[in-house]
Design an enzyme around this catalytic site. Structure first.
Site, PDB file in Angstrom:
ATOM      1  N   LYS A  16       0.853  -1.312  -0.184  1.00 18.86           N
ATOM      2  CA  LYS A  16       0.005  -0.113  -0.042  1.00 18.86           C
ATOM      3  C   LYS A  16       0.891   1.382  -0.094  1.00 18.86           C
ATOM      4  O   LYS A  16       2.175   1.124   0.317  1.00 18.86           O
ATOM      5  CB  LYS A  16      -1.006   0.048   1.171  1.00 18.86           C
ATOM      6  CG  LYS A  16      -2.123  -1.148   0.995  1.00 18.86           C
ATOM      7  CD  LYS A  16      -3.211  -0.962   1.848  1.00 18.86           C
ATOM      8  CE  LYS A  16      -4.493  -1.829   1.619  1.00 18.86           C
ATOM      9  NZ  LYS A  16      -5.478  -1.868   2.538  1.00 18.86           N
TER      10      LYS A  16
ATOM     11  N   ARG B 185      -3.612  -9.932   5.232  1.00 19.60           N
ATOM     12  CA  ARG B 185      -3.873  -9.888   3.802  1.00 19.60           C
ATOM     13  C   ARG B 185      -2.677  -9.485   2.917  1.00 19.60           C
ATOM     14  O   ARG B 185      -2.328  -8.464   3.172  1.00 19.60           O
ATOM     15  CB  ARG B 185      -5.003  -9.140   3.788  1.00 19.60           C
ATOM     16  CG  ARG B 185      -5.847  -8.862   2.460  1.00 19.60           C
ATOM     17  CD  ARG B 185      -6.802  -7.987   2.303  1.00 19.60           C
ATOM     18  NE  ARG B 185      -7.490  -8.035   1.136  1.00 19.60           N
ATOM     19  CZ  ARG B 185      -6.957  -7.270  -0.028  1.00 19.60           C
ATOM     20  NH1 ARG B 185      -6.182  -6.160   0.309  1.00 19.60           N
ATOM     21  NH2 ARG B 185      -7.714  -7.053  -1.129  1.00 19.60           N
TER      22      ARG B 185
HETATM   23  C1  7PJ Z   1      -8.073  -4.237   2.324  1.00 25.00           C
HETATM   24  C2  7PJ Z   1      -9.297  -5.042   1.506  1.00 25.00           C
HETATM   25  C3  7PJ Z   1      -7.837  -4.021   3.486  1.00 25.00           C
HETATM   26  C4  7PJ Z   1      -9.779  -5.660   3.933  1.00 25.00           C
HETATM   27  C5  7PJ Z   1      -8.487  -3.956  -0.123  1.00 25.00           C
HETATM   28  C6  7PJ Z   1      -5.671  -2.956  -1.464  1.00 25.00           C
HETATM   29  C7  7PJ Z   1      -6.903  -2.488  -1.861  1.00 25.00           C
HETATM   30  N1  7PJ Z   1     -10.118  -5.759   2.521  1.00 25.00           N
HETATM   31  N2  7PJ Z   1      -9.523  -4.917   0.367  1.00 25.00           N
HETATM   32  N3  7PJ Z   1      -8.880  -5.008   4.213  1.00 25.00           N
HETATM   33  N4  7PJ Z   1      -7.976  -3.574   0.988  1.00 25.00           N
HETATM   34  N5  7PJ Z   1     -10.480  -6.567   4.863  1.00 25.00           N
HETATM   35  O1  7PJ Z   1      -5.449  -4.269  -1.490  1.00 25.00           O
HETATM   36  O2  7PJ Z   1      -4.646  -2.258  -1.624  1.00 25.00           O
HETATM   37  O3  7PJ Z   1      -6.820  -3.462   3.842  1.00 25.00           O
HETATM   38  S1  7PJ Z   1      -8.512  -3.250  -1.613  1.00 25.00           S
END
Ligand code: 7PJ
Length: 274
Positions: A219, A253
């Site tokens: 990010k 994640r």
């Molecule tokens: C996140 C997400 C996060 C959760 C995205 C990216 C943007 N879902 N979906 N947490 N970020 N739960 O992956 O940079 O931080 S999309």
């Protein structure tokens, strides 16, 4: 699987591998937009030790435009079905649309991951009719404008309060607390400083006694600090994964599954000597 079962005493978080199927997804340039390459990517992530595959059919990066329900369904559901037919792996669906949630649940999704924390019309009702875990993420504002001028009285307390309210709403419609995963939403309406304050203070969310998901992979909070392009953020991403894991995050994640699994193994090896 209950969300509660994701909580452990030792450092052993589950690794959630990101599978973006949006043509404009920012950090892989839409590389996995085609069906076959998406399935290959899933297979690779499984070989690399992933615990959960997170399929996202809507880009939520800052400035992203909305995706129609029809397009999102067409991107996500066939892929979910194909993964479930071929592999024995948990699948999470990253969506904020009730229709996508209900179709996903009908086709075997294991987790619903909603960056809008079930605030869109119909989402609470869909989840109330199922029994799978749901991740409630905090976002201030909406993707198009969320990075314009984020403001908090106290970033930790404000986000904690948001969770308390959303958990209450969930419970009122019959979504039991033990199905809920919380996520402070790195990069979603937070300045660089606020993102790092959150990362440093993740342990404060333990008070809510729910599993916590941490998503910092590649990010801007990493890119803007280090002045690195999206393909040069691995070291920064791994460091944030470790910092989150040390504060008992239950799910990390990530894009880089293999490297994160390695890093977490090294961390967990030191545990037994503490
Ligand atoms: C996140 C997400 C996060 C959760 C995205 C990216 C943007 N879902 N979906 N947490 N970020 N739960 O992956 O940079 O931080 S999309």
């Amino acid at each position: 699987m209950t969300a509660k079962s994701l909580q452990t005493n030792t450092i052993n978080p589950q690794v959630m591998g990101i599978l973006n199927v949006t043509p404009d997804s920012f950090s892989d340039g839409g590389k996995f937009a085609s069906f076959d390459s998406a399935l290959k990517q899933v297979e690779q992530m499984i070989n690399d030790g992933v615990d959960i595959i997170d399929i996202g059919g809507e880009s939520t990066r800052p400035g992203a435009v909305d995706v129609s329900e029809e397009d999102e369904l067409a991107r996500v559901i066939p892929l979910l079905k194909a993964i479930k037919a071929r592999f024995d792996i948990k699948v999470s669906i990253d969506t904020s649309k009730a229709k996508v949630m209900s179709q996903a649940i009908a086709h075997g999704a294991d987790i619903i991951n909603d960056v809008r924390a079930l605030q869109n019309t119909g989402c609470l009702a869909v989840l109330a009719q199922s029994d799978i875990p749901v991740c409630l993420m905090h976002m201030q504002g909406m993707p198009r404008t969320m990075q314009d001028n984020p403001h908090y009285d106290d970033v930790i307390d404000d986000i904690k309060q948001f969770f308390i309210e959303r958990i209450k709403v969930c419970e009122q419609v019959g979504i039991k607390r033990d199905r809920i995963i919380i996520d402070p939403g790195f990069g979603f309406g937070k300045t660089l400083e606020q993102n790092y304050q959150l990362l440093a203070q993740l342990h404060q969310f333990a008070e809510l006694e729910l599993p916590l998901l941490s998503g910092t992979s590649r990010k801007s909070m990493i890119g803007n600090l280090l002045h690195r392009n999206v393909d040069e953020r691995l070291a920064g991403s791994l460091t944030t994964a470790i910092i989150a894991a040390q504060q008992n995050a239950s799910i990390i994640r990530v894009h880089d599954v293999k490297e994160t699994v390695d890093a977490l193994k090294v961390l967990s090896m030191t545990q037994k000597y503490q």
